[in-house]
Design an enzyme around this catalytic site. Structure first.
Site, PDB file in Angstrom:
ATOM      1  N   ASP A  68     -29.224   0.948  57.055  1.00  0.00           N
ATOM      2  CA  ASP A  68     -27.786   1.155  56.862  1.00  0.00           C
ATOM      3  C   ASP A  68     -27.467   2.369  56.150  1.00  0.00           C
ATOM      4  OD1 ASP A  68     -25.336  -0.207  57.860  1.00  0.00           O
ATOM      5  OD2 ASP A  68     -25.003   0.031  55.745  1.00  0.00           O
ATOM      6  N   GLY A 149     -23.093  11.460  63.835  1.00  0.00           N
ATOM      7  CA  GLY A 149     -22.339  11.053  63.080  1.00  0.00           C
ATOM      8  C   GLY A 149     -21.481  12.182  62.319  1.00  0.00           C
TER       9      GLY A 149
HETATM   10  P1  IMP Z   1     -25.201   3.295  60.434  1.00  0.00           P
HETATM   11  O1  IMP Z   1     -25.628   2.529  58.935  1.00  0.00           O
HETATM   12  O2  IMP Z   1     -26.095   3.849  60.798  1.00  0.00           O
HETATM   13  O3  IMP Z   1     -24.231   2.238  61.042  1.00  0.00           O
HETATM   14  O4  IMP Z   1     -24.238   4.567  59.768  1.00  0.00           O
HETATM   15  C1  IMP Z   1     -22.936   4.525  59.213  1.00  0.00           C
HETATM   16  C2  IMP Z   1     -22.270   5.841  59.569  1.00  0.00           C
HETATM   17  O5  IMP Z   1     -22.586   6.779  58.964  1.00  0.00           O
HETATM   18  C3  IMP Z   1     -21.858   5.898  61.224  1.00  0.00           C
HETATM   19  O6  IMP Z   1     -20.796   6.548  61.380  1.00  0.00           O
HETATM   20  C4  IMP Z   1     -23.097   6.905  61.235  1.00  0.00           C
HETATM   21  O7  IMP Z   1     -22.637   7.744  62.343  1.00  0.00           O
HETATM   22  C5  IMP Z   1     -22.996   7.670  59.991  1.00  0.00           C
HETATM   23  N1  IMP Z   1     -24.379   8.164  59.631  1.00  0.00           N
HETATM   24  C6  IMP Z   1     -25.416   7.380  59.657  1.00  0.00           C
HETATM   25  N2  IMP Z   1     -26.624   8.492  59.338  1.00  0.00           N
HETATM   26  C7  IMP Z   1     -26.034   9.644  59.671  1.00  0.00           C
HETATM   27  C8  IMP Z   1     -26.633  10.939  59.532  1.00  0.00           C
HETATM   28  O8  IMP Z   1     -27.888  11.187  59.335  1.00  0.00           O
HETATM   29  N3  IMP Z   1     -25.880  11.815  59.587  1.00  0.00           N
HETATM   30  C9  IMP Z   1     -24.470  11.906  59.644  1.00  0.00           C
HETATM   31  N4  IMP Z   1     -23.982  10.745  59.906  1.00  0.00           N
HETATM   32  C10 IMP Z   1     -24.746   9.423  59.808  1.00  0.00           C
END
Ligand code: IMP
Length: 192
Positions: A68, A149
C-alpha cells in the site's frame, strides 16, 4: 518459490516482477482466480497492506505479499496520505487526483512531498512488514508518460525529471516501492 502479489495494478506488477530474483515466481491475482475488489478500509498505509495480504491468505490460501502506498505532501499536513487513491473521488482517477493536488498547491512554493510504501508479507508461519520512502517535490505541472498514478507530478530529490519521465529501471532503483521490495528480497533470500 511461488508468491502471489496481491494487486490488480498491472503497472505495479510489472515494476515488481522486474526486481525479483528468478527463484521467485510471481503470481498475479488473476492467476489464482481472484477478481475481487480487495478492501482497503484501514486508516493507515500499514493497515491497508495487512488487510490486502490477509484477504488473499484467508480466501485463497496462498503465500503472498501486498503493498500500500501513500503520497504525503508537507504543505497539506501529510495529505492525501492513506487517501491517495481516492483523493479526488471514489472512481480513483489518477488524472483527477493530480489535477486536485496541483489545484490545492496553487501558489504554494513549499512543495516537498514523499511517497511511502509498506509491503506486508504473509508466509505460512511468518508475517513481516517492509517500508520504503522516497523524498521529492510536487512539480507545477504534469510531465512524462511513463509509470502510473502521481508519477507525472512527482520529482524525486536529486533528479530534474519526474518519475513519469525517468526509465522504469531508474524509478525502481530509487522509489519507495523499489526500496521496500529490496528489503523483501533480502528477507526471502535468508529463508531456508
Ligand atoms: P495503492 O496503495 O497502490 O492503492 O496506491 C495509492 C495511490 O498512490 C494510488 O492513487 C496510486 O496510483 C498511487 N501510487 C502508488 N504507487 C505509485 C507510484 O509508484 N507512483 C505514483 N503514484 C503511485
Amino acid at each position: 518459490m511461488e508468491l502471489v502479489f496481491a494487486t490488480h495494478n498491472k503497472n505495479k506488477f510489472k515494476e515488481v516482477q522486474l526486481l525479483l530474483p528468478k527463484h521467485i515466481t510471481l503470481r498475479s491475482l488473476e492467476d489464482i482466480g481472484c477478481f475481487d475488489e480487495i478492501p482497503e478500509t484501514a486508516d493507515s498505509i500499514e493497515g491497508n497492506a495487512i488487510l490486502k495480504a490477509n484477504y488473499v491468505t484467508e480466501h485463497y490460501g496462498y503465500p503472498c505479499f501486498a503493498d500500500d502506498t501513500g503520497l504525503m505532501v508537507d504543505a497539506l499536513d501529510g495529505a492525501p496520505g492513506v487517501y491517495s487513491a481516492r483523493y479526488a473521488g471514489t472512481e480513483k482517477s489518477s488524472e483527477a487526483n493530480m489535477d486536485k493536488l496541483l489545484e490545492e498547491l496553487k501558489g504554494e512554493t513549499h512543495r516537498e512531498a514523499k511517497f511511502k510504501t509498506t509491503i506486508a508479507l504473509h508466509l505460512e508461519r511468518e508475517k513481516v512488514l517492509f517500508n520504503g520512502i522516497v523524498l521529492g517535490e510536487i512539480t507545477l505541472e504534469k510531465s512524462g508518460a511513463e509509470g502510473f498514478g502521481y508519477d507525472p507530478i512527482f520529482k524525486p530529490q536529486g533528479y530534474d525529471k519526474t518519475f513519469a519521465e525517468l526509465p522504469i529501471t531508474v524509478k525502481n532503483e530509487i522509489s519507495h516501492r523499489g526500496k521496500a521490495i529490496k528489503q523483501l528480497i533480502a528477507y526471502l533470500k535468508n529463508l531456508k
